[in-house]
Design an enzyme around this catalytic site. Structure first.
Site, PDB file in Angstrom:
ATOM      1  N   ASP A  91      17.676  17.426  72.819  1.00  0.00           N
ATOM      2  CA  ASP A  91      17.004  16.143  73.006  1.00  0.00           C
ATOM      3  C   ASP A  91      16.082  16.128  74.215  1.00  0.00           C
ATOM      4  O   ASP A  91      16.186  16.949  75.122  1.00  0.00           O
ATOM      5  CB  ASP A  91      18.026  15.016  73.117  1.00  0.00           C
ATOM      6  CG  ASP A  91      19.003  15.218  74.275  1.00  0.00           C
ATOM      7  OD1 ASP A  91      19.445  16.365  74.469  1.00  0.00           O
ATOM      8  OD2 ASP A  91      19.323  14.239  74.979  1.00  0.00           O
ATOM      9  N   GLU A 149      22.272  15.045  74.594  1.00  0.00           N
ATOM     10  CA  GLU A 149      22.948  15.322  75.870  1.00  0.00           C
ATOM     11  C   GLU A 149      22.528  14.317  76.931  1.00  0.00           C
ATOM     12  O   GLU A 149      23.342  13.909  77.760  1.00  0.00           O
ATOM     13  CB  GLU A 149      22.626  16.749  76.337  1.00  0.00           C
ATOM     14  CG  GLU A 149      23.413  17.196  77.562  1.00  0.00           C
ATOM     15  CD  GLU A 149      22.901  16.623  78.885  1.00  0.00           C
ATOM     16  OE1 GLU A 149      23.733  16.241  79.734  1.00  0.00           O
ATOM     17  OE2 GLU A 149      21.661  16.543  79.065  1.00  0.00           O
ATOM     18  N   GLU A 150      21.246  13.925  76.934  1.00  0.00           N
ATOM     19  CA  GLU A 150      20.753  13.008  77.961  1.00  0.00           C
ATOM     20  C   GLU A 150      21.326  11.600  77.793  1.00  0.00           C
ATOM     21  O   GLU A 150      21.153  10.759  78.660  1.00  0.00           O
ATOM     22  CB  GLU A 150      19.225  12.944  77.930  1.00  0.00           C
ATOM     23  CG  GLU A 150      18.531  14.263  78.257  1.00  0.00           C
ATOM     24  CD  GLU A 150      18.642  14.660  79.723  1.00  0.00           C
ATOM     25  OE1 GLU A 150      19.194  13.868  80.507  1.00  0.00           O
ATOM     26  OE2 GLU A 150      18.181  15.758  80.074  1.00  0.00           O
ATOM     27  N   ARG A 189      29.844  29.959  88.368  1.00  0.00           N
ATOM     28  CA  ARG A 189      30.925  29.585  89.276  1.00  0.00           C
ATOM     29  C   ARG A 189      32.175  29.239  88.497  1.00  0.00           C
ATOM     30  O   ARG A 189      32.124  28.516  87.505  1.00  0.00           O
ATOM     31  CB  ARG A 189      30.503  28.374  90.114  1.00  0.00           C
ATOM     32  CG  ARG A 189      31.503  27.996  91.200  1.00  0.00           C
ATOM     33  CD  ARG A 189      31.072  26.731  91.914  1.00  0.00           C
ATOM     34  NE  ARG A 189      31.825  26.526  93.140  1.00  0.00           N
ATOM     35  CZ  ARG A 189      33.023  25.946  93.191  1.00  0.00           C
ATOM     36  NH1 ARG A 189      33.593  25.526  92.069  1.00  0.00           N
ATOM     37  NH2 ARG A 189      33.639  25.800  94.349  1.00  0.00           N
ATOM     38  N   HIS A 376      13.465  16.066  85.145  1.00  0.00           N
ATOM     39  CA  HIS A 376      13.205  14.642  84.880  1.00  0.00           C
ATOM     40  C   HIS A 376      11.919  14.154  85.558  1.00  0.00           C
ATOM     41  O   HIS A 376      11.662  12.953  85.579  1.00  0.00           O
ATOM     42  CB  HIS A 376      14.392  13.760  85.282  1.00  0.00           C
ATOM     43  CG  HIS A 376      15.639  14.024  84.482  1.00  0.00           C
ATOM     44  ND1 HIS A 376      16.638  13.096  84.329  1.00  0.00           N
ATOM     45  CD2 HIS A 376      16.059  15.118  83.791  1.00  0.00           C
ATOM     46  CE1 HIS A 376      17.610  13.600  83.585  1.00  0.00           C
ATOM     47  NE2 HIS A 376      17.274  14.841  83.252  1.00  0.00           N
TER      48      HIS A 376
END
Length: 407
Positions: A91, A149-150, A189, A376
């Protein structure tokens, strides 16, 4: 026009196999096609259709229309073995693009400003290569093309639709192109990697009046100002200094005229943290802080607080596995970052709550080519040379997963 073929001197692609390097023009083509036609969460019909068309062309089994626009491709290796899932999001964001490039967005008010077009292209390249080289790996690879996802979040609906079943997924990996890191660097990580995110909207109700007669009013602006300051003490005086958390007020709207005391004020903000034990605690302290300040001033309030995504917490074994694969792909140890974290959030966290997994970053910024604007931003763009690195990382994980994690 931004060239996609020039290899910067700061990146070494010798570890990327020749067949994947040869995919680079196609990776760029797919990425730019997706970039030109960005779609918001659960509206990714064009993107989903492109993905399905290519998977069909490559004779890769896949399911469509999962949680709306999601797709899952299944690629089996030469012998039975464990199941590794690879996740990519599709998206875009509600942003007007300012980049002056031939492949800029054709959809006004929508833009791929976070790299999801690159994620989808990398996943497509991985699927194509693995389908053509099934003899190089055992087990099954499931490639998940996820919507939204956003926001409002497509991972959870896809899990509820059964994407981690039939066959059952043993582990999941995913990557995010990351413009906060120079191109070619890889951040992997174990443990907390990205933050949980919660949000709130707040309405302060006071009593309006004349700006020259404040004694006859309950000033919602004054109340709001003290709330903003008070909320900042939650992290600084309630959270262990060795932990990380954020309480940010991003909006404050009040008043209609310079000499009128506003009777109401509206605020909204975001809350971020890593430690799952903080879930519920920050919400409680925010509510207590607001209630106390409002009581002092005689105001009332309405707080709407909701949780969005949990923290991205990488499984130790899978993170170590991805790290060892990344060591083979990057050219020097200083390009591997084992302790990198961010308080940005990602709904891949729902997948990592369901199965062991690892989410990692692939650096994509190139300031020398003006490709370093943050995520963004309306001028966000990344160096496409890293697309082939993403495919190489995924392919090596697919090839090495079964020997490392036999059934």
């Amino acid at each position: 026009m931004i060239s996609s073929t020039l290899v910067p001197p700061s990146i070494n692609l010798e570890s990327v196999r020749l067949e994947i390097r040869a995919l680079q023009p196609e990776l760029v083509k797919w990425r730019r096609q997706i970039h030109q036609y960005p779609e918001l969460g659960f509206e990714e019909h064009l993107t989903s259709a492109l993905v399905s068309k290519l998977l069909t062309q490559w004779k890769i089994d896949h399911q469509t229309a999962i949680a709306g626009t999601g797709i899952v491709a299944t690629i089996t290796g030469q012998t039975p073995g464990p199941v590794l899932a690879i996740r990519a999001d599709m998206d875009a964001l509600p942003i007007d693009e300012l980049n002056q490039v031939p492949y800029r967005s054709h959809h006004q008010g929508k833009m791929h400003a976070c790299g999801h077009d690159g994620h989808t292209a990398i996943a497509l390249g991985t699927a194509r290569y693995l389908a053509q080289h099934r003899q190089n790996f055992s087990g099954t690879i499931k490639i998940i093309f996820q919507p939204a996802e956003e926001g409002p979040g497509g991972a959870k609906p896809m899990i509820e639709a059964g994407v981690l079943k039939n066959p059952d997924v043993d582990a999941l990996i995913g990557l995010h192109l990351w413009n906060s890191l120079p191109m070619g660097k890889v951040a992997v990580r174990s443990g907390p990697f990205m933050a949980a995110v919660e949000s709130f909207k707040l309405l302060i109700m006071g009593k309006g009046g004349h700006g020259a007669m404040p004694d006859q009013t309950i000033d919602s602006v004054i109340v709001s100002a003290q709330i903003v300051n008070g909320l900042q003490t939650i992290v600084s005086r309630n959270i262990n200094p060795l932990q990380s958390a954020v309480v940010t007020v991003g909006e404050l709207h009040a008043g209609t005229r310079h000499n009128v005391i506003a009777d109401t004020a509206k605020l909204s903000g975001t809350v971020r943290y890593y430690d799952p034990q903080l879930q519920g605690y920050l919400q409680e302290r925010i509510d207590q802080t607001i209630a106390g300040i409002c009581k002092i001033h005689g105001a009332t309030y309405d707080l709407n607080y909701w949780r969005q995504y949990p923290a991205v917490i990488n499984d130790r074994r899978i993170a170590n596995f991805v790290y060892s694969v990344a060591q083979e792909v990057v050219e020097t140890s200083d390009r591997l970052l084992p302790d990198y974290q961010t308080l940005a959030a990602e709904d891949v966290s729902f997948f990592l709550q369901a199965v062991p997994g690892c989410y990692f970053f692939l650096g994509s910024a190139n300031p020398d080519r003006d490709l370093a604007y943050p995520h963004h931003h309306p001028r966000f763009n990344f160096d496409e040379i890293v697309l082939q690195m993403g495919v190489e990382l995924f392919v090596r994980c697919a090839e090495q997963f079964a020997p490392r994690y036999p059934l």
